[in-house]
Every structure is written in C-alpha cells, then in structure tokens.
Design a protein around this motif. Structure first.
Motif, PDB file in Angstrom:
ATOM      1  N   LEU A 455      20.237  20.245  75.965  1.00 29.03           N
ATOM      2  CA  LEU A 455      19.851  21.275  75.000  1.00 29.03           C
ATOM      3  C   LEU A 455      20.710  22.526  75.187  1.00 29.03           C
ATOM      4  CD1 LEU A 455      17.901  22.174  72.757  1.00 29.03           C
ATOM      5  CD2 LEU A 455      16.364  23.002  74.545  1.00 29.03           C
ATOM      6  N   TYR A 456      20.967  22.891  76.425  1.00 27.35           N
ATOM      7  CA  TYR A 456      21.777  24.078  76.690  1.00 27.35           C
ATOM      8  C   TYR A 456      23.191  23.911  76.143  1.00 27.35           C
ATOM      9  CZ  TYR A 456      24.468  27.599  79.174  1.00 27.35           C
ATOM     10  OH  TYR A 456      25.317  28.633  79.472  1.00 27.35           O
ATOM     11  N   GLU A 457      23.816  22.792  76.452  1.00 23.96           N
ATOM     12  CA  GLU A 457      25.185  22.554  75.987  1.00 23.96           C
ATOM     13  C   GLU A 457      25.247  22.529  74.463  1.00 23.96           C
ATOM     14  OE1 GLU A 457      26.101  18.909  77.945  1.00 23.96           O
ATOM     15  OE2 GLU A 457      26.819  19.894  79.789  1.00 23.96           O
ATOM     16  N   PHE A 458      24.236  21.927  73.843  1.00 26.80           N
ATOM     17  CA  PHE A 458      24.216  21.854  72.379  1.00 26.80           C
ATOM     18  C   PHE A 458      24.077  23.252  71.766  1.00 26.80           C
ATOM     19  CE2 PHE A 458      21.835  21.528  68.388  1.00 26.80           C
ATOM     20  CZ  PHE A 458      22.672  20.684  67.661  1.00 26.80           C
ATOM     21  N   CYS A 459      23.176  24.060  72.313  1.00 25.04           N
ATOM     22  CA  CYS A 459      22.977  25.398  71.762  1.00 25.04           C
ATOM     23  C   CYS A 459      24.189  26.293  72.008  1.00 25.04           C
ATOM     24  CB  CYS A 459      21.728  26.036  72.358  1.00 25.04           C
ATOM     25  SG  CYS A 459      20.187  25.323  71.732  1.00 25.04           S
ATOM     26  N   PRO A 464      24.834  29.722  69.580  1.00 26.36           N
ATOM     27  CA  PRO A 464      25.039  30.539  70.786  1.00 26.36           C
ATOM     28  C   PRO A 464      23.993  31.631  70.976  1.00 26.36           C
ATOM     29  CG  PRO A 464      26.709  30.998  69.095  1.00 26.36           C
ATOM     30  CD  PRO A 464      25.994  29.768  68.666  1.00 26.36           C
ATOM     31  N   GLN A 465      23.338  32.047  69.893  1.00 29.36           N
ATOM     32  CA  GLN A 465      22.317  33.086  70.032  1.00 29.36           C
ATOM     33  C   GLN A 465      21.091  32.597  70.790  1.00 29.36           C
ATOM     34  OE1 GLN A 465      23.177  31.398  67.316  1.00 29.36           O
ATOM     35  NE2 GLN A 465      21.655  31.510  65.649  1.00 29.36           N
ATOM     36  N   TYR A 466      20.997  31.262  71.007  1.00 28.72           N
ATOM     37  CA  TYR A 466      19.852  30.691  71.734  1.00 28.72           C
ATOM     38  C   TYR A 466      20.231  30.281  73.155  1.00 28.72           C
ATOM     39  CZ  TYR A 466      17.556  30.553  67.207  1.00 28.72           C
ATOM     40  OH  TYR A 466      16.998  30.913  66.004  1.00 28.72           O
ATOM     41  N   GLU A 467      21.457  30.617  73.579  1.00 26.05           N
ATOM     42  CA  GLU A 467      21.888  30.248  74.929  1.00 26.05           C
ATOM     43  C   GLU A 467      20.993  30.901  75.986  1.00 26.05           C
ATOM     44  OE1 GLU A 467      25.646  30.988  77.972  1.00 26.05           O
ATOM     45  OE2 GLU A 467      25.923  31.315  75.808  1.00 26.05           O
ATOM     46  N   THR A 468      20.731  32.194  75.830  1.00 27.23           N
ATOM     47  CA  THR A 468      19.884  32.886  76.804  1.00 27.23           C
ATOM     48  C   THR A 468      18.446  32.369  76.802  1.00 27.23           C
ATOM     49  OG1 THR A 468      21.237  34.904  76.807  1.00 27.23           O
ATOM     50  CG2 THR A 468      18.921  35.123  77.471  1.00 27.23           C
ATOM     51  N   PRO A 469      17.796  32.157  75.631  1.00 29.69           N
ATOM     52  CA  PRO A 469      16.438  31.590  75.663  1.00 29.69           C
ATOM     53  C   PRO A 469      16.360  30.236  76.376  1.00 29.69           C
ATOM     54  CG  PRO A 469      16.854  32.547  73.512  1.00 29.69           C
ATOM     55  CD  PRO A 469      18.150  32.605  74.263  1.00 29.69           C
ATOM     56  N   VAL A 470      17.381  29.392  76.221  1.00 30.61           N
ATOM     57  CA  VAL A 470      17.363  28.108  76.928  1.00 30.61           C
ATOM     58  C   VAL A 470      17.490  28.347  78.433  1.00 30.61           C
ATOM     59  CG1 VAL A 470      18.487  25.876  77.245  1.00 30.61           C
ATOM     60  CG2 VAL A 470      18.314  26.850  74.959  1.00 30.61           C
ATOM     61  N   THR A 471      18.364  29.278  78.817  1.00 27.58           N
ATOM     62  CA  THR A 471      18.526  29.600  80.237  1.00 27.58           C
ATOM     63  C   THR A 471      17.231  30.149  80.822  1.00 27.58           C
ATOM     64  OG1 THR A 471      20.898  30.026  80.003  1.00 27.58           O
ATOM     65  CG2 THR A 471      19.786  31.033  81.885  1.00 27.58           C
ATOM     66  N   LEU A 472      16.555  31.000  80.065  1.00 27.94           N
ATOM     67  CA  LEU A 472      15.288  31.558  80.543  1.00 27.94           C
ATOM     68  C   LEU A 472      14.253  30.454  80.759  1.00 27.94           C
ATOM     69  CD1 LEU A 472      15.019  34.747  78.290  1.00 27.94           C
ATOM     70  CD2 LEU A 472      15.556  34.662  80.730  1.00 27.94           C
ATOM     71  N   ALA A 473      14.169  29.510  79.808  1.00 28.30           N
ATOM     72  CA  ALA A 473      13.237  28.390  79.961  1.00 28.30           C
ATOM     73  C   ALA A 473      13.591  27.575  81.200  1.00 28.30           C
ATOM     74  CB  ALA A 473      13.258  27.515  78.710  1.00 28.30           C
ATOM     75  N   TRP A 474      14.867  27.381  81.432  1.00 29.23           N
ATOM     76  CA  TRP A 474      15.355  26.628  82.593  1.00 29.23           C
ATOM     77  C   TRP A 474      14.925  27.317  83.904  1.00 29.23           C
ATOM     78  CZ3 TRP A 474      18.488  22.245  83.362  1.00 29.23           C
ATOM     79  CH2 TRP A 474      19.074  22.116  84.623  1.00 29.23           C
ATOM     80  N   LEU A 481      19.268  26.698  90.175  1.00 27.60           N
ATOM     81  CA  LEU A 481      20.083  27.835  89.744  1.00 27.60           C
ATOM     82  C   LEU A 481      21.575  27.564  89.932  1.00 27.60           C
ATOM     83  CD1 LEU A 481      17.967  30.832  91.132  1.00 27.60           C
ATOM     84  CD2 LEU A 481      17.841  29.677  88.912  1.00 27.60           C
ATOM     85  N   LYS A 482      21.883  26.381  90.446  1.00 25.94           N
ATOM     86  CA  LYS A 482      23.288  26.009  90.634  1.00 25.94           C
ATOM     87  C   LYS A 482      23.829  25.166  89.496  1.00 25.94           C
ATOM     88  CE  LYS A 482      22.855  26.087  95.688  1.00 25.94           C
ATOM     89  NZ  LYS A 482      23.011  25.297  96.951  1.00 25.94           N
ATOM     90  N   LYS A 483      22.955  24.770  88.559  1.00 26.09           N
ATOM     91  CA  LYS A 483      23.392  23.927  87.440  1.00 26.09           C
ATOM     92  C   LYS A 483      23.849  24.797  86.274  1.00 26.09           C
ATOM     93  CE  LYS A 483      22.523  19.973  89.414  1.00 26.09           C
ATOM     94  NZ  LYS A 483      21.482  19.050  88.976  1.00 26.09           N
ATOM     95  N   GLN A 484      24.541  24.175  85.342  1.00 26.10           N
ATOM     96  CA  GLN A 484      25.218  24.888  84.264  1.00 26.10           C
ATOM     97  C   GLN A 484      24.328  25.844  83.458  1.00 26.10           C
ATOM     98  OE1 GLN A 484      27.020  22.392  81.291  1.00 26.10           O
ATOM     99  NE2 GLN A 484      28.191  24.060  80.374  1.00 26.10           N
ATOM    100  N   PRO A 485      23.092  25.459  83.070  1.00 32.20           N
ATOM    101  CA  PRO A 485      22.309  26.395  82.268  1.00 32.20           C
ATOM    102  C   PRO A 485      22.051  27.736  82.958  1.00 32.20           C
ATOM    103  CG  PRO A 485      21.383  24.201  82.090  1.00 32.20           C
ATOM    104  CD  PRO A 485      22.422  24.147  83.171  1.00 32.20           C
ATOM    105  N   ALA A 486      22.192  27.784  84.274  1.00 35.04           N
ATOM    106  CA  ALA A 486      21.944  29.030  85.019  1.00 35.04           C
ATOM    107  C   ALA A 486      23.233  29.614  85.575  1.00 35.04           C
ATOM    108  CB  ALA A 486      20.944  28.777  86.145  1.00 35.04           C
ATOM    109  N   TYR A 487      24.386  29.255  84.980  1.00 33.70           N
ATOM    110  CA  TYR A 487      25.653  29.656  85.601  1.00 33.70           C
ATOM    111  C   TYR A 487      25.860  31.177  85.574  1.00 33.70           C
ATOM    112  CZ  TYR A 487      28.298  30.925  81.388  1.00 33.70           C
ATOM    113  OH  TYR A 487      28.768  31.556  80.261  1.00 33.70           O
ATOM    114  N   ARG A 488      25.178  31.870  84.646  1.00 29.65           N
ATOM    115  CA  ARG A 488      25.355  33.321  84.560  1.00 29.65           C
ATOM    116  C   ARG A 488      24.486  34.096  85.545  1.00 29.65           C
ATOM    117  NH1 ARG A 488      23.292  34.045  79.107  1.00 29.65           N
ATOM    118  NH2 ARG A 488      23.127  36.244  79.713  1.00 29.65           N
TER     119      ARG A 488
END
Length: 545
Positions: A455-459, A464-474, A481-488
């Motif tokens: 879901l993160y990669e797709f968004c 892209p405006q939903y990248e942060t909401p997916v990261t927050l859910a993650w 926190l070492k996987k891609q959705p939390a890279y920031r």
C-alpha cells in the motif's frame, strides 16, 4: 443401537448445533449409544472413514451443507463399502429442495431429512430398521429398496419450538469454542428469494424468560460471545427492545445479531444508543444499495429507510456494525458494486463483506434461475457464474474486490487509511485492485507488514499526498521502523521540541522519542514515544508540532 455422528466442519473453529439439538430430544433413551467422529474438510477422507469403521455403528448421521458436501460424500461412500449393513442418514440445508436426484446418485445414503429435524429424527429412530414405517416420518426422503420408488414426506416443521429440549442440556454441546450459537427464533418474516429462510412461516420465538435461563447456562461455562440465531432480530421492535434489555443483564457477554436497518424505529434507535460499548456486534443485511435489485430479490423494506438506518447504526460509537453486499444478484452490475462499497465506506461500516451469490437448494431464486437469467454451478457451493447483468470475468473481479476489502478495509491496522483512500479518491479501488492483480498477490495470503509495504509503495507512486498517512498507520501498528514505509522517521538523538500538541499518552524522559518530519504534502512533524523497559513495538505517546 450404536449411532456415530460424523461432525465434519470447515475448521475446528466452528461447531454445529445439530448433534446436541437432536440428541437432547432423545437423551433419555437407554438403548442408544452415541459416539462422535470429528474431522475437518482438509483432512484425509480415508483416515476419517477408518475412524468410523473402528466403531462399527448401526447408524451414521451427519449434517450436509455447502462447504462439507463433497468431502462428506467421499467419507460416507468409503464407510458404506466397509460396512454395507450400516444405515446412513443425513440432514441439513442441502436437502431443502428436491432430493430424488441426490438419493439416486448416492445410493450409499439411505435417507435424508428435509426441514427441522428434532421431532422427525426422534420418530425415525424408533423405526430406523423397519422401512415400512418410514412413510410416517415427516420430512424424510428415501428410495424404496425393492422398487427404487422415490418417497418424499414433505417438509418437517417444529411448531412448538419452545417445547424442545435445549441443546445446551446435551452432553454433546461443545463448550470448548470461544463462542456459542443461541437459537432464539425459527422462521423469518422476510421473503428474500435467495435465502433458505425466505418466507419461512410461521415465525416462532422463545419466551424471554427461557432465553435468560439459557444465557445463564452459557455464562456459567465462561463463554463471552454469543451468536444469536435470529434471521432479523428487529422485525418486531417491541421484542427487540425486550432482548436488548435482557442483554444488558450480561455486560460481560458480547452478542452478535443480524439486523434489518430499514426497520429501525425511533425507540429502538434510542435503545441501541444506550447499549454498553462493545456489547453488540451487528450484521446489517444490505445486499445491494439499488432498489431494483432488492425488488428482484423480493426483500422487504424500503431502500431509503435501509440507508438511513445503516448510516445511523454505523454512527454509533458503542456498536460495531458490519454490512453485507452480494455479487451476482439479478440486475446488480459490477460498477454498482464498486459504487456501493464506496458508499458503505463513507458510512464507516465496521466491515464491508462482499460475497458471491449462491443458489441454495429450496430457494425461490434457484427455482427461478432460468427466468431471472442466472447461470450457476451445479455443484456446491452453487455459486453464480454469470447473470444478464454481470459476466463471468466481472464476477471474478467482484471476488477479487472482496479479497482487497478483507485484506485492507476489514483489517483494523489498515482500515483508517483504506477508508480515507476509498472515500476521497473515486478511482482508488479500481486502480489498487488492478495493481494487486498485476503483481500477482490478490489471491495470496499476506502478512500485515507485506500489505503495508504494498500500500505504501502504491500510494507513493500514485497518491503521494497519502504517503504520510500510510506511514503513520504503519508506525502506530508497531511495524518495523527499519522498513521502507518508515524510512523518513528519525530514531537517534531525538528530543522534544519547545512546544507540541499531544494527541495521546503522557510524555516522560524515559520514553524513546522518534520523529517523523513533515514533507511537501504534509508539513506537520509527528512525534512518537516508545516504552524502553517493556520493549513494546507500538508507541504509547503521540504529538504533533
């Protein structure tokens, strides 16, 4: 007399009421010895048949339904070959239609029961070894051994439903599951053409006092979830209120109910609002949000009333409401299904369950399949293959959409962000479903982490405006926190800012702080605090700045 009950289920998480319901009516017969062979449809049929053979029964009885039908017959055919003198009898929803073809095809089955079997089975037990008396048993269907003539004794109904011995009183009632089923009503006021209970009259109810006694027994066994078997618990609002008042007496038990949202009175709405949080789990039978589809199905209740009722139920913070849609109904088109999913997500339904229509034996819709233009599989589970309005390919798309909903919307971790995407982006469901199909995962079991990464990669690529909401859910789900959705996210040398807005939790210096800095689409900084002593993966503190 030695009776073996073959308890064949789809998994060990489920348990049938049939055995205790039947056995309870003849429990005082000293001539009957009951034994059980339990198995699932995933086990080897030969192993199960061998287990029955070792017991050398006089009678083998079982319930036949959609998902055990095929394996059940494989087992029983083996047993009959090993024990040709044993008598095999079956009951269940598979025999609500015409049973002649079944009996002629499966000669190893001696007879089947149509309808409610408690009284008929008890009567048949008294004459099971004298076929001359079988014609006197209501609901029994069989072939004459001499002439092969088909005998059909109609439909068995238990009119004095409240006089039956409760299945909970049987020694074979299964108390090992986390939930039990409690049948409070027989029959249904509604006339849904796809349902085996459609138009099943009369409707028979247990008195409230009797239901209370049975719940007391259930509570004494430590059960905390009860599935109330009542086709439409609120068809009579007065009785529904009485039931809700009764359920309030058991705050430690959660009751699962089927409810018709079109039939909610103002009084019942107020009663539902007062129920303790978490005490009810409601299944709202919507089927379709289109009037012409519901009319073709002969479902009672106005659509607008149903929509308003469902929206109200989904708005209640103290109750979880699930909504059902059925692909393959006459006049129901694929694009309308996508549209209905978006509407239900907008209502914030607890779950959206999208099933494929099955034309069950004995239902009006199965009898009128040609007239309605429905093509369905002749083998269980009798799923619809196409209609005039939906092609085989489109039905497969609906099935895949159901997989998407189960993997994302119906999963607590991803529901919030999935609902946001579904309701705010009209093309999300189509595009994300196509993506899952293209990368070959739509029919694969996936971990929560794998779903989140996809879901993160797709968004990130498409929304892209939903990248942060997916990261927050993650992060809030406790994912790595070492996987891609939390890279920031920043995890080292992070201290609190001079000012922040606390979302939840309480900050103290012992917390390990992490920072998700704002980006181009979301300039907000998010702070998360993790407990270091217990090593919990989920944050216990959240703030923004």
């Amino acid at each position: 007399m030695n009776i073996v009950w073959l308890d064949l289920n789809s998994s060990y998480a489920h348990s049938s009421l049939a055995l205790p319901a039947l056995q309870a009516q003849i429990a005082d017969n000293p001539d009957i010895r009951w034994q059980i062979v339990s198995a699932t449809i995933n086990e080897n049929p030969g192993t199960t048949a061998s287990g029955i053979y070792r017991l050398h029964p006089d009678i083998i009885a079982a319930t036949c339904w959609l998902f055990n039908h095929e394996i059940l017959l494989h087992i029983l055919a083996r047993v009959k070959a090993l024990l040709p003198d044993c008598c095999i009898t079956l009951g269940g929803p598979e025999f609500l239609g015409d049973n002649e073809e079944f009996l002629r095809t499966n000669r190893f089955v001696d007879c089947v029961f149509r309808g409610e079997g408690e009284e008929s089975f008890a009567r048949w037990i008294n004459c099971w070894n004298d076929r001359r008396l079988w014609n006197e048993v209501k609901g029994l269907c069989f072939l004459d051994t001499a002439t092969a003539a088909y005998h059909d004794n109609g439909l068995a109904r238990v009119l004095d439903f409240d006089r039956l011995e409760a299945p909970e009183n049987s020694p074979f009632f299964n108390w090992s599951k986390p939930f039990v089923q409690l049948e409070t009503t027989r029959g249904c006021f509604n006339t849904c053409a796809f349902c085996v209970s459609g138009g099943e009259k009369p409707v028979r109810n247990l008195p409230i006092g009797m239901i209370r006694k049975r719940i007391d027994i259930i509570r004494q066994h430590g059960i905390r979830n009860i599935r109330v078997l009542d086709r439409t618990f609120n068809y009579n609002n007065r009785r529904a209120k009485e039931l809700l008042d009764l359920f309030k007496e058991y705050p430690e038990i959660r009751f699962h109910l089927e409810i018709h949202p079109a039939l909610l009175s103002d009084e019942l709405k107020e009663e539902l609002k007062k129920m303790p949080k978490g005490s009810l789990h409601l299944e709202a039978g919507i089927q379709s949000l289109h009037e012409e589809v519901l009319s073709a199905c002969k479902r009672k209740g106005h659509l607008q009333d149903a929509l308003e009722g469902l929206e109200y139920l989904c708005s209640l913070p103290n109750i979880e409401t699930h909504a059902d849609l059925i692909a393959g109904l006459p006049l129901y088109r694929l694009e309308e299904i996508f549209e209905d999913v978006r509407i239900l997500a907008g209502y914030n339904a607890g779950e959206i369950q999208l099933e494929s229509l099955k034309l069950l034996p004995g239902t009006e819709m199965r009898n009128r399949a040609d007239e309605l233009g429905i093509c369905y599989s002749p083998f269980p589970p009798y799923e619809v293959l196409k209609t005039r309005e939906i092609s085989p390919y489109e039905l497969q798309t609906a099935r895949q959409l159901s997989r998407l909903l189960d993997g994302y919307y119906n999963t607590a971790i991803w529901k919030g962000i999935s609902r946001k995407l579904i309701t705010e982006q009209s093309d999300f469901l189509h595009r994300f479903l196509e993506h899952l199909i293209q990368i070959g995962v739509i029919d694969q079991p996936m971990s929560q982490e794998r779903r989140g990464v996809i879901l993160y990669e797709f968004c990130k690529e498409n929304y892209p405006q939903y990248e942060t909401p997916v990261t927050l859910a993650w992060i809030e789900a406790g994912m790595s926190l070492k996987k891609q959705p939390a890279y920031r996210i920043r995890t080292k040398h992070v201290g609190p800012p001079s000012k922040w807005n606390i979302v939840y939790g309480k900050y103290h210096e012992g917390l390990r702080l992490c920072l998700l800095p704002g980006n181009e689409t979301d300039g907000t900084d998010y702070w998360f605090g993790f407990e270091t002593e217990t090593q919990q993966s989920r944050p216990i503190f959240k703030a923004t700045s």
